[in-house]
Design a protein around this motif. Structure first.
Motif, PDB file in Angstrom:
ATOM      1  N   CYS A  91       0.869  -1.176  -0.125  1.00 44.31           N
ATOM      2  CA  CYS A  91       0.087   0.224  -0.025  1.00 44.31           C
ATOM      3  C   CYS A  91       0.771   1.180  -0.062  1.00 44.31           C
ATOM      4  O   CYS A  91       1.740   1.343   0.914  1.00 44.31           O
ATOM      5  N   THR A 116      -1.188  -7.755  -3.957  1.00 46.47           N
ATOM      6  CA  THR A 116      -1.824  -6.767  -3.830  1.00 46.47           C
ATOM      7  C   THR A 116      -1.213  -5.411  -3.919  1.00 46.47           C
ATOM      8  O   THR A 116      -0.357  -5.333  -3.245  1.00 46.47           O
ATOM      9  N   MET A 118      -2.053  -1.402  -3.465  1.00 50.23           N
ATOM     10  CA  MET A 118      -3.130  -0.235  -3.301  1.00 50.23           C
ATOM     11  C   MET A 118      -2.393   0.899  -3.121  1.00 50.23           C
ATOM     12  O   MET A 118      -1.317   1.142  -2.776  1.00 50.23           O
ATOM     13  N   PHE A 273      -6.903  -2.243   3.215  1.00 49.85           N
ATOM     14  CA  PHE A 273      -5.799  -2.832   2.674  1.00 49.85           C
ATOM     15  C   PHE A 273      -5.449  -4.283   3.513  1.00 49.85           C
ATOM     16  O   PHE A 273      -5.251  -5.384   2.650  1.00 49.85           O
ATOM     17  N   CYS A 276      -7.890  -7.132   2.558  1.00 52.10           N
ATOM     18  CA  CYS A 276      -7.679  -7.218   1.241  1.00 52.10           C
ATOM     19  C   CYS A 276      -6.658  -8.378   1.064  1.00 52.10           C
ATOM     20  O   CYS A 276      -6.690  -9.364   0.328  1.00 52.10           O
ATOM     21  N   PRO A 283      -8.466  -4.577  -3.659  1.00 49.37           N
ATOM     22  CA  PRO A 283      -8.882  -3.208  -2.945  1.00 49.37           C
ATOM     23  C   PRO A 283      -9.741  -2.087  -3.821  1.00 49.37           C
ATOM     24  O   PRO A 283      -9.675  -2.050  -4.925  1.00 49.37           O
ATOM     25  N   THR A 285      -9.062   1.074  -3.822  1.00 52.84           N
ATOM     26  CA  THR A 285      -8.062   1.839  -4.552  1.00 52.84           C
ATOM     27  C   THR A 285      -7.002   1.001  -4.808  1.00 52.84           C
ATOM     28  O   THR A 285      -6.012   1.315  -4.598  1.00 52.84           O
ATOM     29  N   SER A 286      -7.208   0.185  -5.742  1.00 49.23           N
ATOM     30  CA  SER A 286      -6.109  -0.780  -6.239  1.00 49.23           C
ATOM     31  C   SER A 286      -5.319   0.166  -7.534  1.00 49.23           C
ATOM     32  O   SER A 286      -5.685   1.214  -7.874  1.00 49.23           O
TER      33      SER A 286
END
Length: 307
Positions: A91, A116, A118, A273, A276, A283, A285-286
């Motif tokens: 993130c 992931t 984000m 985050f 996820c 997410p 806000t990927s």
């Protein structure tokens, strides 16, 4: 279930004010370590939050499942790419990277590594903004203003657009719908090329969306105004709610139990985050989502310098 091992890169102002107070309340995760190139400064922060200082990014990656990146924007590509290559979920503060091409490369890398990625657009997790978004099914207009008291320079137009105005564009387009198209706008700079004022107009179907920022407005105020079929809504500084729906004015009291970091979405963003990562879900806000707002801001800048 094994707890997620979480790390932090970058221990400057934003990390100390917004993220570490949330991450330090570890419940479903453990705060495994932190890395910052300047150890003398970083060690004081680590001691305050009882976080082990890790001497290298590579070492941090070995110890963590997920890492929050709060280093300078110029370092995002190098830091995030190294973490993703090492198999770590990330993130990162906005913008995803300093250039749009590097941001796209990071999204592609995360997809290849099946990790992931984000971007920390905290305003999407502000409870009042989430409540407002739920009211916009029959929206006619949304206007978001985020002004500064006296913040002209020292950086150039592009830096300010990516560093600050990006928040306004992302939040407004998220509130109004991701299919919004730019209609018109104004960007004013001083003779040094530093941003003074920005205002832009978008349309998403029948919904009209306006974004605005003045760098010397004499106030740090942020507010969103929405007009819908049946109601007028006004949210100020993510903490004050006012609505008119035909039966007078309603001012929603600020929840006494709610911290500033909850109100401003930092707490919700961090938890989202980590949820996820734990549940292997995409997410809000990927990286792909973050590219949308960055493409818009890049276009605003290119249009401005070509005039």
């Amino acid at each position: 279930m094994t707890k997620l091992r979480v790390g932090v890169v970058g221990l400057g102002g934003i990390a100390q004010k917004a993220w570490l107070p949330v991450l330090a309340t570890a419940g479903d995760w453990t705060l495994q370590g932190a890395f910052s190139p300047t150890r003398a400064t970083a060690q004081k922060v680590c001691d305050a939050y009882r976080i082990p200082y890790v001497s290298s990014l590579a070492q941090l990656a070995e110890q963590c499942d997920a890492v929050f990146v709060h280093s300078a924007t110029s370092s995002h590509y190098a830091v995030v790419s190294e973490l993703l290559q090492a198999g770590v979920n990330v993130c990162v503060d906005k913008p995803l990277a300093e250039s749009l091409s590097d941001a796209q490369r990071l999204v592609e890398l995360a997809q290849r590594k099946k990790r992931t990625l984000m971007v920390g657009f905290n305003r999407r997790f502000s409870p009042l903004y989430q409540d407002l978004k739920a009211k916009l099914a029959n929206g006619a207009s949304v206007r978001m203003d985020k002004h500064r008291a006296d913040s002209v320079g020292p950086n150039d137009l592009r830096f300010t657009l990516l560093d600050d105005y990006l928040h306004v564009v992302d939040t407004a387009l998220w509130l109004g719908g991701s299919e919004a198209q730019l209609q018109s706008g104004t960007l004013l700079t001083n003779d040094r090329g530093q941003m003074l004022y920005a205002e832009h107009h978008f349309a998403s179907g029948n919904l009209q969306i306006t974004t605005s920022m003045h760098r010397r407005a004499g106030s740090q105020r942020e507010w969103v105004q929405a007009v819908t079929d049946g109601g007028l809504f006004d949210v100020t500084d993510m903490r004050e709610w006012r609505e008119e729906c035909g039966s007078g004015v309603v001012n929603r009291p600020v929840a006494g139990w709610q911290s500033t970091l909850e109100q401003r979405g930092f707490a919700g963003c961090a938890r989202h985050f980590l949820d996820c990562v734990a549940n292997q879900t995409v997410p809000e806000t990927s990286g792909e989502q973050a590219l949308m707002a960055q493409r818009v801001v890049e276009k605003l800048w290119r249009d401005a310098i070509s005039e």
